[in-house]
Design a protein around this motif. Sequence first.
Motif, PDB file in Angstrom:
ATOM      1  N   ASP A 401       0.846  -1.192   0.000  1.00 42.05           N
ATOM      2  CA  ASP A 401       0.000   0.000   0.000  1.00 42.05           C
ATOM      3  C   ASP A 401       0.878   1.238   0.000  1.00 42.05           C
ATOM      4  O   ASP A 401       1.763   1.373   0.844  1.00 42.05           O
ATOM      5  CB  ASP A 401      -0.919   0.005   1.233  1.00 42.05           C
ATOM      6  CG  ASP A 401      -1.964  -1.106   1.147  1.00 42.05           C
ATOM      7  OD1 ASP A 401      -2.385  -1.572   2.217  1.00 42.05           O
ATOM      8  OD2 ASP A 401      -2.312  -1.497   0.012  1.00 42.05           O
ATOM      9  N   ALA A 402       0.641   2.121  -0.938  1.00 44.80           N
ATOM     10  CA  ALA A 402       1.338   3.415  -1.006  1.00 44.80           C
ATOM     11  C   ALA A 402       2.846   3.267  -1.207  1.00 44.80           C
ATOM     12  O   ALA A 402       3.602   4.183  -0.942  1.00 44.80           O
ATOM     13  CB  ALA A 402       1.058   4.244   0.247  1.00 44.80           C
ATOM     14  N   ASN A 403       3.289   2.103  -1.705  1.00 48.72           N
ATOM     15  CA  ASN A 403       4.723   1.920  -1.999  1.00 48.72           C
ATOM     16  C   ASN A 403       5.624   2.200  -0.809  1.00 48.72           C
ATOM     17  O   ASN A 403       6.709   2.758  -0.952  1.00 48.72           O
ATOM     18  CB  ASN A 403       5.147   2.805  -3.176  1.00 48.72           C
ATOM     19  CG  ASN A 403       4.595   2.297  -4.488  1.00 48.72           C
ATOM     20  OD1 ASN A 403       4.240   1.124  -4.586  1.00 48.72           O
ATOM     21  ND2 ASN A 403       4.505   3.157  -5.471  1.00 48.72           N
ATOM     22  N   LYS A 404       5.188   1.813   0.392  1.00 52.59           N
ATOM     23  CA  LYS A 404       5.998   2.018   1.594  1.00 52.59           C
ATOM     24  C   LYS A 404       6.306   0.678   2.244  1.00 52.59           C
ATOM     25  O   LYS A 404       5.552  -0.274   2.121  1.00 52.59           O
ATOM     26  CB  LYS A 404       5.267   2.923   2.591  1.00 52.59           C
ATOM     27  CG  LYS A 404       5.155   4.366   2.139  1.00 52.59           C
ATOM     28  CD  LYS A 404       4.619   5.255   3.254  1.00 52.59           C
ATOM     29  CE  LYS A 404       3.150   4.983   3.542  1.00 52.59           C
ATOM     30  NZ  LYS A 404       2.585   5.970   4.493  1.00 52.59           N
ATOM     31  N   ALA A 405       7.452   0.633   2.930  1.00 52.63           N
ATOM     32  CA  ALA A 405       7.848  -0.556   3.693  1.00 52.63           C
ATOM     33  C   ALA A 405       8.601  -0.083   4.934  1.00 52.63           C
ATOM     34  O   ALA A 405       9.176   1.014   4.952  1.00 52.63           O
ATOM     35  CB  ALA A 405       8.723  -1.484   2.864  1.00 52.63           C
ATOM     36  N   THR A 406       8.611  -0.896   5.970  1.00 54.44           N
ATOM     37  CA  THR A 406       9.361  -0.535   7.180  1.00 54.44           C
ATOM     38  C   THR A 406      10.857  -0.675   6.935  1.00 54.44           C
ATOM     39  O   THR A 406      11.293  -1.437   6.060  1.00 54.44           O
ATOM     40  CB  THR A 406       8.959  -1.424   8.372  1.00 54.44           C
ATOM     41  OG1 THR A 406       9.355  -2.778   8.100  1.00 54.44           O
ATOM     42  CG2 THR A 406       7.475  -1.350   8.635  1.00 54.44           C
ATOM     43  N   VAL A 407      11.636   0.032   7.725  1.00 52.72           N
ATOM     44  CA  VAL A 407      13.102  -0.058   7.624  1.00 52.72           C
ATOM     45  C   VAL A 407      13.550  -1.494   7.887  1.00 52.72           C
ATOM     46  O   VAL A 407      14.435  -2.015   7.221  1.00 52.72           O
ATOM     47  CB  VAL A 407      13.764   0.902   8.634  1.00 52.72           C
ATOM     48  CG1 VAL A 407      15.282   0.738   8.613  1.00 52.72           C
ATOM     49  CG2 VAL A 407      13.402   2.336   8.312  1.00 52.72           C
ATOM     50  N   LYS A 408      12.894  -2.154   8.837  1.00 56.91           N
ATOM     51  CA  LYS A 408      13.256  -3.544   9.177  1.00 56.91           C
ATOM     52  C   LYS A 408      13.046  -4.468   7.982  1.00 56.91           C
ATOM     53  O   LYS A 408      13.895  -5.323   7.675  1.00 56.91           O
ATOM     54  CB  LYS A 408      12.418  -4.006  10.365  1.00 56.91           C
ATOM     55  CG  LYS A 408      12.798  -5.372  10.894  1.00 56.91           C
ATOM     56  CD  LYS A 408      11.996  -5.704  12.150  1.00 56.91           C
ATOM     57  CE  LYS A 408      12.424  -7.044  12.724  1.00 56.91           C
ATOM     58  NZ  LYS A 408      11.658  -7.358  13.968  1.00 56.91           N
ATOM     59  N   GLU A 409      11.909  -4.302   7.284  1.00 55.35           N
ATOM     60  CA  GLU A 409      11.646  -5.131   6.112  1.00 55.35           C
ATOM     61  C   GLU A 409      12.658  -4.875   5.011  1.00 55.35           C
ATOM     62  O   GLU A 409      13.156  -5.808   4.367  1.00 55.35           O
ATOM     63  CB  GLU A 409      10.233  -4.842   5.590  1.00 55.35           C
ATOM     64  CG  GLU A 409       9.123  -5.354   6.508  1.00 55.35           C
ATOM     65  CD  GLU A 409       7.745  -4.901   6.042  1.00 55.35           C
ATOM     66  OE1 GLU A 409       7.670  -3.845   5.387  1.00 55.35           O
ATOM     67  OE2 GLU A 409       6.752  -5.598   6.337  1.00 55.35           O
ATOM     68  N   GLU A 410      12.974  -3.597   4.779  1.00 50.59           N
ATOM     69  CA  GLU A 410      13.918  -3.254   3.722  1.00 50.59           C
ATOM     70  C   GLU A 410      15.322  -3.765   4.027  1.00 50.59           C
ATOM     71  O   GLU A 410      16.057  -4.201   3.144  1.00 50.59           O
ATOM     72  CB  GLU A 410      13.944  -1.735   3.517  1.00 50.59           C
ATOM     73  CG  GLU A 410      12.741  -1.174   2.773  1.00 50.59           C
ATOM     74  CD  GLU A 410      12.699  -1.599   1.321  1.00 50.59           C
ATOM     75  OE1 GLU A 410      11.888  -2.495   1.008  1.00 50.59           O
ATOM     76  OE2 GLU A 410      13.482  -1.086   0.521  1.00 50.59           O
TER      77      GLU A 410
END
Length: 535
Positions: A401-410
């Motif tokens: 959603d909205a092309n966002k991800a958490t820093v942990k996931e990235e």
Amino acid sequence: MRFLLKKRKHQYYLLVSVSLIVLFFIGYRLITQKITSEAERLVGEVISQTVREKKNILQFDFNEFNKFISGAQKILDKGVNLEESELKNRLLFNSELAFSEEVIDASFIYFFKRNEEVTYTSFLGTKELEEETLEKIRGFKKENQTFNVVLGLNNITYYQKIITYKLPDESMVVFGYNINLLKYWNYFSQKYKGYGGYVIVTDKEGVCMLHPDTSYIGKQEKSFFNNISPNSIIKSSKRGIKNNQQIKSTVTSEYLGLEVLRYYNVVQAGNSELVLITSFPLNILIKESVNNIKEYLLWMSLLALLTFMLIFGFSRSQLRSQHLKALQYEKERKKLAISNEQYQQKNARLQLSQLRKKLNPHFLFNTLNSLHVLIGVDKTMSQQFVLKLSEVYRYLLKERDANKATVKEELYFLEQYFFLQKIRFNNSINLEIINRAEEKTLLKKIPFLALETLIENAIKHNEITKKTPLFIKVLIEKDIIIVSNNYNPRKNNTETSYGIGLSYLSDFYTFYSVTSFKTVIFEKSFKCYLPLLSK
């Protein structure tokens, strides 16, 4: 009458304040012990995880050293169907690959007749080292076996790996190489110095192979095994793996002169077993950490009490402030509604850019090429490679959603992606991740595939060779991530900028009205500043 009412009101506030203070100290004493025990458990878990990480690193490195012996074994097994010249050429190629490693000082091949006459010699290394090595080699009489020996040659301690093989004509082939333990320790201690504690590695005879004090290397130090022998550690470790347990004890370190918590593990390197001893100073890592937590808890509790009392005393002003904020939020909502159409257009561009990145055929072509080469060299590593590749594409194809991800996931995705690139470029590409932020920072958001985009651009636009390796650093601060790399642009690169990838990131932050995103090239270094979003 009014005076009496004010007096009673002040007495009521005073009584409430005193009651809060009393309740605070009672509650603090009740929960301090619980929090202390929980803090000790958490610190212990962090230490255990650090031990496992160090073990995995060393096991990977020493198995990398073993791959040339495995390669020689495969060549010799097929040697019965090869002419002697072809057998020698294949062994020589494998020997040259081993010698190309920075920590390997010598690589050698010997053919012996039954009377121990040398019929063929290939030695890559110094002349003085060659003479001492041949003298040691003559002592290996057993056929078709692999040897791993810690020995001193020319005032340097080596981890020598040797394979002997008897050919059909009764002649014996000896293949091997010398790993300079001091060179490897310098590499290991510099690359992994931020992991905490200190590492000691010995062979199963108790001979020291790695130690922060390099004067220990090559010596048999009984002080490491006062309460338990290396063989007992190896046996106990095998049982502990089944029960998910670690061998540990509290001792006084001769190296530090302090009480340390010492963990014993076994590193399986090919057909040999090494003993890994990881020590952590108790006063520094555990007791001091717990005391700090107690102190932080006290200050946080006092601050919470003070904050509550202030809120209690100024409730009316807070209500008024909330009303003003509500009016401001309504104004901002109307402003956002007016510019919603523009944002939707930018969001569509982001989605299109993201779709292109998910189906990047160039990346797939390179990874499959790397896998094709790896399958013939290291079956186990190729299996890991396939798993990492599947993790990468699973992440790429997951809808966001909205092309966002958490820093942990990235960060997790970056580790899988960089593993594939590391196989492709070997030591010519290096990644360092430094986290200076709190755990909650890892839950903040950045653009989906932001870190991968910057790593891919660095690989695409810079010269990457053994002489000019690429160094990439990811620095995580409280409100921003700084990704940097040494700037060495390709000579035949016709592009003058980092192109589409950076446009995608710039459009993303513009969409969210964030102005602190930027890139700079300064003193042969490229840097990109990625602001963190709270939601």
